[in-house]
Design a protein around this motif. Structure first.
Motif, short mmCIF file in Angstrom:
data_model
loop_
_atom_site.label_atom_id
_atom_site.label_comp_id
_atom_site.label_asym_id
_atom_site.label_seq_id
_atom_site.Cartn_x
_atom_site.Cartn_y
_atom_site.Cartn_z
N GLN A 2 9.41 12.53 4.25
CA GLN A 2 8.39 13.39 3.66
C GLN A 2 7.04 12.70 3.69
N ASP A 3 5.99 13.48 3.48
CA ASP A 3 4.63 12.94 3.48
C ASP A 3 4.27 12.34 2.13
N ASP A 4 5.11 11.46 1.59
CA ASP A 4 4.81 10.95 0.26
C ASP A 4 5.00 9.45 0.12
N SER A 5 5.18 8.76 1.21
CA SER A 5 5.30 7.32 1.16
C SER A 5 3.90 6.72 1.16
N HIS A 6 3.54 6.06 0.05
CA HIS A 6 2.15 5.63 -0.14
C HIS A 6 2.12 4.28 -0.85
N THR A 7 1.36 3.36 -0.30
CA THR A 7 1.19 2.05 -0.92
C THR A 7 -0.27 1.66 -0.85
N LYS A 8 -0.81 1.19 -1.96
CA LYS A 8 -2.18 0.69 -1.95
C LYS A 8 -2.17 -0.69 -2.59
N THR A 9 -2.63 -1.67 -1.81
CA THR A 9 -2.70 -3.04 -2.32
C THR A 9 -4.09 -3.58 -2.01
N GLY A 10 -4.86 -3.84 -3.05
CA GLY A 10 -6.20 -4.37 -2.86
C GLY A 10 -7.04 -3.50 -1.96
N GLU A 11 -7.40 -4.01 -0.81
CA GLU A 11 -8.28 -3.33 0.13
C GLU A 11 -7.51 -2.57 1.20
N THR A 12 -6.19 -2.47 1.07
CA THR A 12 -5.37 -1.84 2.11
C THR A 12 -4.66 -0.60 1.57
N GLU A 13 -4.74 0.45 2.33
CA GLU A 13 -4.07 1.72 2.04
C GLU A 13 -3.04 1.94 3.13
N ARG A 14 -1.78 2.17 2.75
CA ARG A 14 -0.71 2.37 3.73
C ARG A 14 0.07 3.62 3.35
N GLN A 15 0.19 4.53 4.31
CA GLN A 15 0.94 5.76 4.08
C GLN A 15 1.83 6.02 5.27
N GLN A 16 2.98 6.64 5.00
CA GLN A 16 3.87 7.02 6.09
C GLN A 16 4.00 8.53 6.12
N TYR A 17 3.94 9.08 7.32
CA TYR A 17 3.98 10.52 7.52
C TYR A 17 5.11 10.88 8.47
N SER A 86 3.41 5.16 16.10
CA SER A 86 4.31 6.27 16.41
C SER A 86 5.47 6.37 15.43
N ASP A 87 5.62 5.36 14.57
CA ASP A 87 6.65 5.40 13.52
C ASP A 87 6.19 6.15 12.28
N GLY A 88 4.95 6.67 12.32
CA GLY A 88 4.44 7.47 11.21
C GLY A 88 3.59 6.71 10.22
N PHE A 89 3.48 5.40 10.38
CA PHE A 89 2.67 4.62 9.44
C PHE A 89 1.20 4.66 9.81
N VAL A 90 0.36 4.83 8.80
CA VAL A 90 -1.09 4.74 8.94
C VAL A 90 -1.53 3.68 7.95
N VAL A 91 -2.23 2.66 8.43
CA VAL A 91 -2.71 1.57 7.59
C VAL A 91 -4.22 1.50 7.74
N VAL A 92 -4.91 1.53 6.60
CA VAL A 92 -6.37 1.44 6.58
C VAL A 92 -6.73 0.22 5.75
N SER A 93 -7.51 -0.69 6.32
CA SER A 93 -7.91 -1.88 5.60
C SER A 93 -9.39 -2.16 5.81
N ALA A 94 -9.95 -2.96 4.91
CA ALA A 94 -11.35 -3.31 5.01
C ALA A 94 -11.60 -4.02 6.33
N SER A 95 -12.66 -3.65 7.02
CA SER A 95 -12.98 -4.25 8.31
C SER A 95 -13.73 -5.54 8.09
N GLY A 96 -13.39 -6.55 8.91
CA GLY A 96 -14.10 -7.82 8.90
C GLY A 96 -13.75 -8.62 7.77
#
Length: 96
Positions: A2-17, A86-96
Motif C-alpha cells: 500500500q501507499d503508506d510506508s513512510h519514514t522521516k529521519t532528520g533531513e531524510t524522507e523515505r516512502q514506499q509506493y 523500481s522497488d517503489g522506494f522514494v528517498v528525499v534528502s538534503a542536498s550537499g
C-alpha cells in the motif's frame, strides 16, 4: 503493498509506493511535498529536472524484472537529492 510506508529521519524522507497504483513521478512529487512542507502546486516542476514520462517508463519497465536488481534514478530538485527505485522506494534528502 500500500501507499503508506513512510519514514522521516532528520533531513531524510523515505516512502514506499506500489507503482501499480501510483506513478513514480507522482510518488516523487508526494514525497518531495512531505519533505519540503510545501503543497505540490508550490513546488518547482519536475520537467526542469527530469522528464516525468521517461522516469515512469524506465521504472515501470524495470519493475518486476526477473533479474535481482533495482533500477535507481537520482536527481536534484527543490535543493533536495531525490532517489527513486523500481522497488517503489522514494528517498528525499538534503542536498550537499
Amino acid at each position: 503493498m500500500q501507499d503508506d510506508s513512510h519514514t522521516k529521519t532528520g533531513e531524510t524522507e523515505r516512502q514506499q509506493y506500489d507503482f501499480e497504483r501510483t506513478d513514480p513521478a507522482v510518488a516523487v512529487v508526494k514525497t518531495l511535498a512531505d519533505a519540503t512542507g510545501k503543497e505540490p502546486t508550490e513546488m518547482e516542476s519536475l520537467f526542469g529536472h527530469i522528464d516525468p514520462d521517461a522516469l515512469n517508463t524506465l521504472l515501470y519497465s524495470s519493475n518486476g524484472s526477473e533479474i535481482d536488481h533495482v533500477t535507481t534514478v537520482t536527481f536534484t530538485v527543490e535543493d533536495r537529492q531525490v532517489s527513486v527505485g523500481s522497488d517503489g522506494f522514494v528517498v528525499v534528502s538534503a542536498s550537499g
